[in-house]
Design an enzyme around this catalytic site. Structure first.
Site, PDB file in Angstrom:
ATOM      1  N   TRP A  50       1.678   7.571  -2.310  1.00 23.82           N
ATOM      2  CA  TRP A  50       2.490   8.702  -1.858  1.00 23.82           C
ATOM      3  C   TRP A  50       1.981   9.375  -0.591  1.00 23.82           C
ATOM      4  O   TRP A  50       2.638  10.259  -0.059  1.00 23.82           O
ATOM      5  CB  TRP A  50       2.730   9.698  -2.978  1.00 23.82           C
ATOM      6  CG  TRP A  50       1.537  10.393  -3.586  1.00 23.82           C
ATOM      7  CD1 TRP A  50       0.234  10.063  -3.468  1.00 23.82           C
ATOM      8  CD2 TRP A  50       1.612  11.528  -4.449  1.00 23.82           C
ATOM      9  NE1 TRP A  50      -0.544  10.917  -4.198  1.00 23.82           N
ATOM     10  CE2 TRP A  50       0.282  11.840  -4.815  1.00 23.82           C
ATOM     11  CE3 TRP A  50       2.640  12.319  -4.945  1.00 23.82           C
ATOM     12  CZ2 TRP A  50      -0.024  12.906  -5.653  1.00 23.82           C
ATOM     13  CZ3 TRP A  50       2.327  13.367  -5.780  1.00 23.82           C
ATOM     14  CH2 TRP A  50       1.011  13.665  -6.129  1.00 23.82           C
ATOM     15  N   GLY A  51       0.861   8.922  -0.068  1.00 22.47           N
ATOM     16  CA  GLY A  51       0.441   9.370   1.248  1.00 22.47           C
ATOM     17  C   GLY A  51       1.135   8.613   2.364  1.00 22.47           C
ATOM     18  O   GLY A  51       1.144   9.056   3.520  1.00 22.47           O
ATOM     19  N   ASP A  89       0.843  -1.205   0.000  1.00 21.09           N
ATOM     20  CA  ASP A  89       0.000   0.000   0.000  1.00 21.09           C
ATOM     21  C   ASP A  89       0.878   1.256   0.000  1.00 21.09           C
ATOM     22  O   ASP A  89       0.600   2.213   0.711  1.00 21.09           O
ATOM     23  CB  ASP A  89      -0.922   0.006   1.225  1.00 21.09           C
ATOM     24  CG  ASP A  89      -2.100   0.968   1.048  1.00 21.09           C
ATOM     25  OD1 ASP A  89      -2.411   1.340  -0.097  1.00 21.09           O
ATOM     26  OD2 ASP A  89      -2.710   1.343   2.066  1.00 21.09           O
TER      27      ASP A  89
END
Length: 275
Positions: free
Chosen positions: A118-119, A115
């Site tokens: 880019w967060g 997962d």
């Protein structure tokens, strides 16, 4: 519990024979029970109002019997999605830091993040050393930081092999995860499932390579309305040179194939890397 085990195990890689200092430090874990504190609820509501949350509101939980896991984590910085990327060198350093961290965790723990949008990649600019130091298969590696240090977070979906046990989240029960549209991250979820045949206990490090390919796109193309703040010519050349990422079988494979681009990071002569 799987997230706690994975987070603790990866946190320890900052101080082991195979070193990768990019996973968020876990200081302590607590299990608590009871009514959600009003101060935390107010903070959650304020965040949801200003930025929007993808999570369920705590008001929907049973206030008497609900249990919570609280993890005290180290400071990570700002998420890459919000970070203003102003330098080609910073972009390349971020990419190599992520790739090295994933490769070390692959080799030590059969790790897949699963997962890594880019967060979940934080960028820290506080007290950053000139070089970020790693140990990969017994080789000391130093990466020029260019003022940024990557911190990888959120191991809810991750998988490791530890003490003879596979620790993982069975994503086959979450069909909604594979139905998203728009951002390329949603296609990565579907591509991961195609690789492992929806058996999430299996070790398929190709999934890490998928996220590295996704990261190349984010670092050098960004999204409409939020492009990196350095020359388009540099960005286009980087994307062209890194096109091989689409064919990589793991993060470790990415490192081996990127040797012509990233100067001798397996050896000791790394002082000029990204200089």
């Amino acid at each position: 519990m799987s997230e706690v085990v994975v987070t603790k195990t990866l946190s320890a890689l900052s101080d082991t024979d195979s070193r990768a200092p990019n996973f968020v430090p876990l200081h302590k874990t607590f299990v608590v029970k009871g009514t959600y504190p009003k101060e935390l609820l107010a903070a959650w509501n304020a965040f949801n109002k200003t930025k929007g949350s993808e999570n369920t509101s705590p008001t929907e939980y049973d206030s008497v019997t609900r249990h919570y896991i609280v993890m005290a984590l180290g400071f990570g910085g700002v998420d890459l999605e919000s970070y203003v990327l102003r330098s080609y060198n910073k972009a390349m350093s971020i990419l190599l830091q992520v790739a090295l961290a994933l490769a070390v965790a692959e080799l030590e723990l059969e790790f897949e993040h699963r997962d890594l949008h880019w967060g979940n990649i934080l960028i820290c600019e506080e007290d950053v050393p000139e070089f970020i130091e790693y140990v990969v298969e017994g080789n000391e590696v130093r990466v020029r930081s260019h003022g940024v240090r990557v911190v990888i977070i959120d191991f809810t979906n991750s998988r490791i092999f530890k003490d003879g046990v596979v620790v993982y989240m069975d994503l086959s029960v979450d069909e909604v995860l594979f139905q998203g549209q728009g951002d390329p991250q949603f296609q990565v979820y579907r591509d991961m499932r195609a690789i492992n045949g929806d058996d999430w206990s299996l070790y398929k490090p190709e999934t890490n390579a998928l996220w590295l390919d996704y990261l190349v796109d984010k670092l050098f193309n960004g999204i409409e309305g939020k492009r990196p703040k350095f020359a388009k010519k540099q960005r286009d050349e980087a994307v062209k040179k890194l096109a091989f990422t689409k064919e990589c079988s793991s993060a470790a494979d990415f490192l081996k194939q990127s040797l012509p681009l990233f100067t001798a990071f397996y050896g000791s002569d790394t002082n000029d890397l990204f200089s």
